[in-house]
Design a protein around this motif. Structure first.
Motif, PDB file in Angstrom:
ATOM      1  N   PRO A   1      25.686  12.662   2.444  1.00 24.27           N
ATOM      2  CA  PRO A   1      26.813  12.944   3.340  1.00 24.27           C
ATOM      3  C   PRO A   1      27.952  13.678   2.641  1.00 24.27           C
ATOM      4  CG  PRO A   1      26.943  10.688   2.585  1.00 24.27           C
ATOM      5  CD  PRO A   1      25.669  11.253   2.008  1.00 24.27           C
ATOM      6  N   GLY A   2      28.480  14.682   3.314  1.00 23.81           N
ATOM      7  CA  GLY A   2      29.695  15.342   2.837  1.00 23.81           C
ATOM      8  C   GLY A   2      29.578  16.043   1.505  1.00 23.81           C
ATOM      9  N   PHE A   3      28.368  16.506   1.169  1.00 26.59           N
ATOM     10  CA  PHE A   3      28.213  17.176  -0.128  1.00 26.59           C
ATOM     11  C   PHE A   3      28.670  18.624  -0.024  1.00 26.59           C
ATOM     12  CE2 PHE A   3      26.074  19.358  -3.581  1.00 26.59           C
ATOM     13  CZ  PHE A   3      26.221  18.465  -4.634  1.00 26.59           C
ATOM     14  N   ASP A   4      29.618  19.003  -0.864  1.00 28.23           N
ATOM     15  CA  ASP A   4      30.148  20.363  -0.918  1.00 28.23           C
ATOM     16  C   ASP A   4      29.974  20.858  -2.351  1.00 28.23           C
ATOM     17  OD1 ASP A   4      31.700  22.691  -1.153  1.00 28.23           O
ATOM     18  OD2 ASP A   4      33.203  21.987   0.278  1.00 28.23           O
ATOM     19  N   ALA A   5      29.054  21.795  -2.553  1.00 27.56           N
ATOM     20  CA  ALA A   5      28.750  22.254  -3.913  1.00 27.56           C
ATOM     21  C   ALA A   5      29.975  22.834  -4.605  1.00 27.56           C
ATOM     22  CB  ALA A   5      27.624  23.284  -3.882  1.00 27.56           C
ATOM     23  N   ARG A   6      30.838  23.491  -3.847  1.00 33.01           N
ATOM     24  CA  ARG A   6      32.037  24.071  -4.457  1.00 33.01           C
ATOM     25  C   ARG A   6      32.941  22.985  -5.020  1.00 33.01           C
ATOM     26  NH1 ARG A   6      33.854  27.389   0.699  1.00 33.01           N
ATOM     27  NH2 ARG A   6      33.188  25.364   1.529  1.00 33.01           N
ATOM     28  N   GLU A   7      33.006  21.860  -4.326  1.00 34.42           N
ATOM     29  CA  GLU A   7      33.860  20.770  -4.780  1.00 34.42           C
ATOM     30  C   GLU A   7      33.157  19.900  -5.810  1.00 34.42           C
ATOM     31  OE1 GLU A   7      35.892  16.674  -2.987  1.00 34.42           O
ATOM     32  OE2 GLU A   7      35.198  18.256  -1.630  1.00 34.42           O
ATOM     33  N   GLN A   8      31.917  19.466  -5.497  1.00 32.67           N
ATOM     34  CA  GLN A   8      31.249  18.509  -6.375  1.00 32.67           C
ATOM     35  C   GLN A   8      30.672  19.162  -7.644  1.00 32.67           C
ATOM     36  OE1 GLN A   8      30.626  17.572  -2.846  1.00 32.67           O
ATOM     37  NE2 GLN A   8      32.022  15.855  -3.148  1.00 32.67           N
TER      38      GLN A   8
END
Length: 408
Positions: free
Chosen positions: A55-62
């Motif tokens: 859920p809510g995985f954002d490659a730019r953020e994580q």
């Protein structure tokens, strides 16, 4: 019991799963027993159109960096989990001796999503539209390679592929590298991102996926009404060190990795040995490596996929070897089946079970298979555990069992 000088201790855990991004988020969700399966727009129109997504995985953020898109999702998940595990262990790639750091990562399929996307480009738009990054993104070994680059780890760098046992095989292999003095620190686990149209269609055609009308109740390990597993994605990574080295750093660790056993069914490509002979062999080898007897086992984190054949064979093996003494759970009722990452994620959860004295529930278990009343129901329960096992079995007849004890 204090850890012996040659024991291997889990000093770091990192998780990216449908139950949450991060160790604590995953642990809390799994202990709550809340299923994560939901309709998936990317699977619309297929025979089975639901899965368990991170859920809510954002490659730019994580993942961060300037080009997180250069990695397939299975590599992105592995990077995030590995960084958390290393930080949890109190280690830093900027200060450790990279020559003595090994990476062992398992995956059943590697960059399956990238493969499907690039094949689509080839067939619809021609070879000139295939990305030059296709192979570095797709090849199954590349997540391990990218972890080595990201963590500045120059020790042995390996990929394991034993289907759904891949993550557990990676952890057992890493333990062997520590025993051989091939490294002082091992970053090991598994990652997969097989929630794709081709993979989902293939598993559905095999009859392996649940066809439940309600995604939330579809994954039902060890339940009399089970009808298949729910496809999932994610990663689990552990940091392993010798107990003496951890103590020298002032680190207690989560649990001792006391033993590892592996075997093959030598039976059939996609069906387990109905008598569980191969699974029993792996289980007994893990106990032998842990210098333990079957009657010492307090808890089992079962493979427990929710498929009719796997659950029946595993249940028969557990009853035959361990009886009804240990508590048994399958977290796949909550997380779904993370494929090559499953063994690593479940090893991490087993270590946390040992460390925290709490057994996660088996979500959706309403009518246990005959003789399996000792399988943990839909609520977590406290239990002090001296020895726990984590089972992982895969297509091809691959079996891997890990044994864990408290650090003491």
């Amino acid at each position: 019991m204090n850890a012996a000088a040659d024991d291997v201790v889990i000093t770091g855990i990192g998780l990216v799963t449908p139950a949450g991004i991060g160790r604590e988020a995953t642990w809390e969700h799994v202990c709550a027993g809340r299923p994560t399966a939901a309709r998936d727009p990317e699977l619309a129109g297929l025979p089975v159109d639901f899965a368990c997504r991170v859920p809510g995985f954002d490659a730019r953020e994580q993942v961060g960096g300037r080009r997180p898109w250069q990695y397939d999702r299975y590599t992105q998940y592995a990077l995030v989990a590995a960084r958390e595990a290393v930080a949890d262990a109190g280690l830093s790639p900027q200060s450790w001796e990279g020559d003595r750091v090994a990476v062992v990562l398992g995956s059943a399929a590697g960059g399956a999503g990238t493969f499907e996307e690039q094949h689509g480009r080839l067939t619809s738009r021609g070879p000139g539209m295939v990305s030059p990054l296709f192979l570095p993104m797709f090849l199954p070994n590349m997540a391990a390679g990218q972890l080595g680059i990201d963590l500045r780890a120059r020790g042995p760098n390996l990929h394991t592929s034993t289907a759904c046992a891949s993550g557990a095989t990676a952890i057992g292999t890493a333990c062997g590298l520590l025993a051989q003095d091939a490294c002082d620190i091992a970053v090991a686990g598994g990652s997969d991102a097989m929630v794709t149209r081709l993979c989902a269609a293939g598993f559905a055609k095999m009859g392996a996926l649940s066809r439940s009308c309600d995604p939330q109740t579809a994954s039902r390990p060890f339940d009399a009404d089970r009808d298949g597993f729910v496809l999932a994605e994610g990663a689990g990574v552990l940091v392993l060190e010798r107990a003496a080295d951890a103590r020298a750093r002032g680190v207690h660790g989560h649990a001792v990795l006391a033993g590892y056993g592996a075997s093959a069914d030598a039976h059939q490509a996609v069906a387990p040995d109905p008598h569980g002979a191969g699974a029993e062999l792996a289980l007994r080898r893990a106990l032998a490596a842990a210098h333990a007897r079957p009657d010492e086992v307090d808890h089992v984190n079962a493979h427990g996929t929710g498929t009719p054949l796997n659950d029946s064979a595993e249940a028969a093996t557990l009853l035959r070897v361990l009886g009804d003494r240990p508590s048994v759970t399958s977290v796949k009722g909550t997380t779904g089946h993370l494929m090559g990452a499953a063994g690593a994620v479940e090893a991490a959860l087993t270590a946390l079970t040992v460390a925290r004295g709490a057994v996660p529930p088996t979500a959706n278990l309403q009518r246990p298979l005959p003789g399996l009343d000792f399988v943990t129901g839909c609520r977590a329960r406290p239990q002090q555990i001296g020895l726990a096992l984590s089972n992982s079995f895969g297509f091809g007849g691959h079996n891997a069992v890990l044994a864990f004890r408290p650090v003491g």
